[in-house]
Design an enzyme around this catalytic site. Structure first.
Site, mmCIF file in Angstrom:
data_model
loop_
_atom_site.group_PDB
_atom_site.id
_atom_site.type_symbol
_atom_site.label_atom_id
_atom_site.label_comp_id
_atom_site.label_asym_id
_atom_site.label_seq_id
_atom_site.Cartn_x
_atom_site.Cartn_y
_atom_site.Cartn_z
ATOM 1 N N LYS A 151 0.828 -1.203 0.000
ATOM 2 C CA LYS A 151 0.000 0.000 0.000
ATOM 3 C C LYS A 151 0.868 1.260 0.000
ATOM 4 O O LYS A 151 2.033 1.215 0.408
ATOM 5 C CB LYS A 151 -0.887 0.015 1.256
ATOM 6 C CG LYS A 151 -1.949 -1.057 1.309
ATOM 7 C CD LYS A 151 -2.720 -0.970 2.624
ATOM 8 C CE LYS A 151 -3.791 -2.046 2.709
ATOM 9 N NZ LYS A 151 -4.919 -1.790 1.795
ATOM 10 N N ARG A 164 -10.542 -11.468 1.379
ATOM 11 C CA ARG A 164 -11.444 -12.472 0.798
ATOM 12 C C ARG A 164 -10.804 -13.857 0.786
ATOM 13 O O ARG A 164 -11.509 -14.871 0.819
ATOM 14 C CB ARG A 164 -11.858 -12.026 -0.602
ATOM 15 C CG ARG A 164 -10.751 -11.929 -1.608
ATOM 16 C CD ARG A 164 -11.089 -11.032 -2.794
ATOM 17 N NE ARG A 164 -11.119 -9.629 -2.405
ATOM 18 C CZ ARG A 164 -11.470 -8.639 -3.215
ATOM 19 N NH1 ARG A 164 -11.834 -8.910 -4.467
ATOM 20 N NH2 ARG A 164 -11.462 -7.391 -2.799
#
Length: 501
Positions: free
Chosen positions: A280, A354
Site C-alpha cells: 500500500k 477475501r
C-alpha cells in the site's frame, strides 16, 4: 456510571440537576412548561429576555429555580420541534452528558427521553440515550505514560418515562443499551490497540478472557498446523509473510437447546494489512491496524450477547491473520487451492481479506448454520460508494438481508443493500484458475462479495462491508464500535421472533 429509569413530575425531583428541553425559537418543551408553571414563569421570563434561543446544542444552567426541589435545572436547546430527528436526538444527549460533567453534578434526572422523535417509542429513545451517553465516556489512553483522566463527577443518570406503564419498557431499554455499549467498548479497545500488541494471537486471547466470565461461552482455536491438514491454503498464504502465526478463533455461545442450528458471525481479523507484495502507499498506512474491524465487531457482539444471555446459539468466528511482505510472502501470479477445492489466481496480494474469509466460510460448514453473516473491512470501493455513514449489505438470501436492514433501522447503525447479481460474476474470470481474487476497478465491493458467494452455497449468507464505518480517521481517529449495535439488534430480533412462534 449508573443508568436507570423512573416516572415522575419534574418539580418533585430531589436531584442535583434536572434536564429539560427548549425548542427554537424560545419555546419550552412540555416538561419545561410544567417547571415554568410551578416556578411562576421563571423559565419563560429567561427566554423572553433572550438568554436561550433553543438552537440545537445550546445549554443554559440555572441554580435555585423558585419552587423546584432540584439544585440545578439544565435547559438544553433542541432546535425546531418538527425537525427533531434521530441523529439530532443523539447529538443532544451527547451534548447534555458532557455539560452535566462540567457542572459538577454527581447525579441527574433527564427528561429529554420524553421528546417526540418521529416514529420512535420510549424504548428507542431511552436505549439511544443510554448508548449515546455511554459513548461520550469512552477514552482510550491505556498506552499513554501520563494518563489524564477527564473530569467526570457524574455517577448516576436517570431517564424519565411518560408513565409508570412504560417503566418496564424503559428498564429493558437500559439493559439492552448497557450490553450494546459494553460490546462497543470491547470492539473499540481491541481495534484501537496497535498491531505490535494486537496480533492474531491477541485476538484469540481476548476471546478466552471474555469466555472466563460466562459459563455458556467457550473458545477453541484452529492453529496453522491444523489449517494445513484441512487444506486452508488461501488463509495460510496470506499470513506466510508475517512473523505472527495465523489463528482462527471460534467462540461458541450456547443459549438454546443443542439441536438449534447456530447463527455464525465471521469477522475478518487482519491485525495489520501492509498490502503484502502489492504494498500500500505509505500515507495513512497506520490505519491498516483497523483491518481487523470485522473481528473486533464479532468480539463486541459476542460480549453484548453474553451479557444479555439471549436464548440462542451463536458461533463467533475471528479470522486472525497479518499480511506482510517477506521472502515467504505470497505473490501476484500465485494460484492457490482453497479448502473448498476451488482455485484462485492471485492478481493482487492486497485483496487478501477475501482469501482469509473464503477458507473460513468453508470451515464453518461443519456447524450446519441457520444463517451466516460475515463482517469485513473489505474494499476501499465501499468507502467511495457509501462513505462513512452506512455499511454495505450484500446477500442472495432476501429474508436475511431484510432482517439485517431492519436491525440497522431499529438500532440506528445504518446499512444499505447493494446488488449481488450474477452478471457481476464474470468479472472474476481467470484464464488459469477457477477465479481471480480481484475483478478490476469497477464495482469493487460487489465483485468482492461475488467472490465470497462462491464459498457459501450450503447456508443462508450475508456479507457486510464495513470499510467505511468501522473506524474514522483524522484528529478523532479511532474505532467507532460499529456494527455491534446492528448485530446485537439482529440477535435480539431473532430471539423475539422465535419466542413469538
Amino acid at each position: 456510571m449508573e443508568f436507570s429509569v423512573k416516572s415522575g413530575n419534574p418539580e418533585k425531583q430531589r436531584s442535583a440537576c434536572i434536564v429539560v428541553g427548549v425548542f427554537e425559537p424560545r419555546r419550552l418543551s412540555g416538561v419545561a412548561e410544567q417547571l415554568d408553571k410551578v416556578s411562576d414563569g421563571y423559565l419563560s421570563n429567561l427566554l423572553r429576555r433572550g438568554d436561550l434561543e433553543g438552537k440545537s446544542g445550546q445549554v443554559l444552567l440555572l441554580h435555585h429555580v423558585p419552587n423546584i426541589l432540584a439544585e440545578r435545572v439544565l435547559l438544553v436547546g433542541c432546535g425546531k420541534e418538527r425537525e427533531l430527528d434521530e441523529r439530532q436526538y443523539r447529538q443532544i444527549i451527547a451534548r447534555t452528558m458532557n455539560t452535566l460533567n462540567e457542572t459538577g453534578s454527581m447525579e441527574a434526572v433527564c427528561f429529554l427521553s420524553e421528546l417526540h422523535v418521529k416514529g420512535r417509542d420510549t424504548y428507542w429513545k431511552v436505549r439511544q440515550a443510554v448508548e449515546s451517553a455511554r459513548a461520550t465516556l469512552y477514552n482510550f489512553n491505556e498506552l499513554k505514560s501520563k494518563k489524564e483522566e477527564p473530569r467526570r463527577p457524574l455517577r448516576k443518570l436517570v431517564f424519565n418515562v411518560p408513565s409508570r406503564k412504560e417503566l418496564a419498557l424503559g428498564e429493558q431499554a437500559v439493559q439492552h443499551a448497557l450490553a450494546v455499549a459494553t460490546g462497543m467498548d470491547i470492539c473499540r479497545n481491541v481495534a484501537n490497540m496497535p498491531p505490535n500488541i494486537c496480533t492474531p494471537r491477541y485476538l484469540a486471547d481476548q476471546a478466552k478472557l471474555m469466555a472466563d466470565n460466562y459459563d455458556n461461552l467457550t473458545v477453541a482455536t484452529v492453529e496453522e498446523a491444523e489449517m494445513e491438514k484441512l487444506g486452508m491454503n488461501a488463509y495460510l498464504a496470506v499470513g506466510r509473510g508475517s512473523e505472527h502465526e495465523s489463528v482462527l478463533t471460534l467462540m461458541h455461545y450456547k443459549g438454546a437447546a443443542d439441536d438449534q442450528a447456530p447463527i455464525v458471525l465471521v469477522g475478518k481479523g487482519l491485525t495489520f494489512d501492509s498490502g503484502g507484495i502489492s504494498i500500500k502507499p505509505s500515507a495513512n498506512m497506520d490505519e491498516m491496524k483497523y483491518d481487523m474491524g470485522g473481528a473486533a465487531g464479532v468480539l463486541g457482539a459476542m460480549q453484548a450477547l453474553a451479557e444479555l444471555q439471549l436464548p440462542i446459539n451463536v458461533i463467533g468466528t475471528v479470522a486472525g491473520c497479518e499480511n506482510m511482505p517477506d521472502g515467504k510472502a505470497y505473490r501476484p501470479g500465485d494460484i492457490l487451492t482453497t479448502m473448498s477445492g476451488q482455485t484462485v489466481e492471485v492478481l493482487n496480494t492486497d485483496a487478501e481479506g477475501r482469501l482469509v474469509l473464503c477458507d473460513t466460510l468453508t470451515y464453518i460448514e461443519r456447524f450446519e448454520p441457520e444463517s451466516v453473516i460475515d463482517l469485513a473491512t473489505l474494499t476501499g470501493a465501499c468507502v467511495i460508494a457509501l462513505g462513512s455513514h452506512a455499511s454495505a449489505v450484500l446477500s442472495q438470501h432476501n429474508p436475511l438481508a431484510h432482517e439485517i436492514l431492519n436491525a440497522a433501522q431499529q438500532s440506528g447503525d445504518k446499512a444499505w443493500r447493494m446488488p449481488l447479481w450474477d452478471e457481476y460474476q464474470s468479472m472474476l474470470d481467470s484464464p488459469f484458475a477457477d477465479m481471480a481474487n480481484i475483478g478490476g476497478r469497477e464495482a469493487g465491493t460487489i465483485t468482492a462479495a461475488c467472490f465470497l458467494s462462491r464459498y457459501t452455497k450450503k447456508y443462508n449468507w450475508a456479507h457486510m462491508d464495513i470499510a467505511g464505518t468501522a473506524w474514522q480517521g483524522g484528529k478523532d481517529k479511532g474505532s467507532t464500535g460499529r456494527p455491534v449495535p446492528l448485530l446485537t439488534q439482529f440477535l435480539i430480533n431473532r430471539c423475539n421472533t422465535e419466542a413469538a412462534e
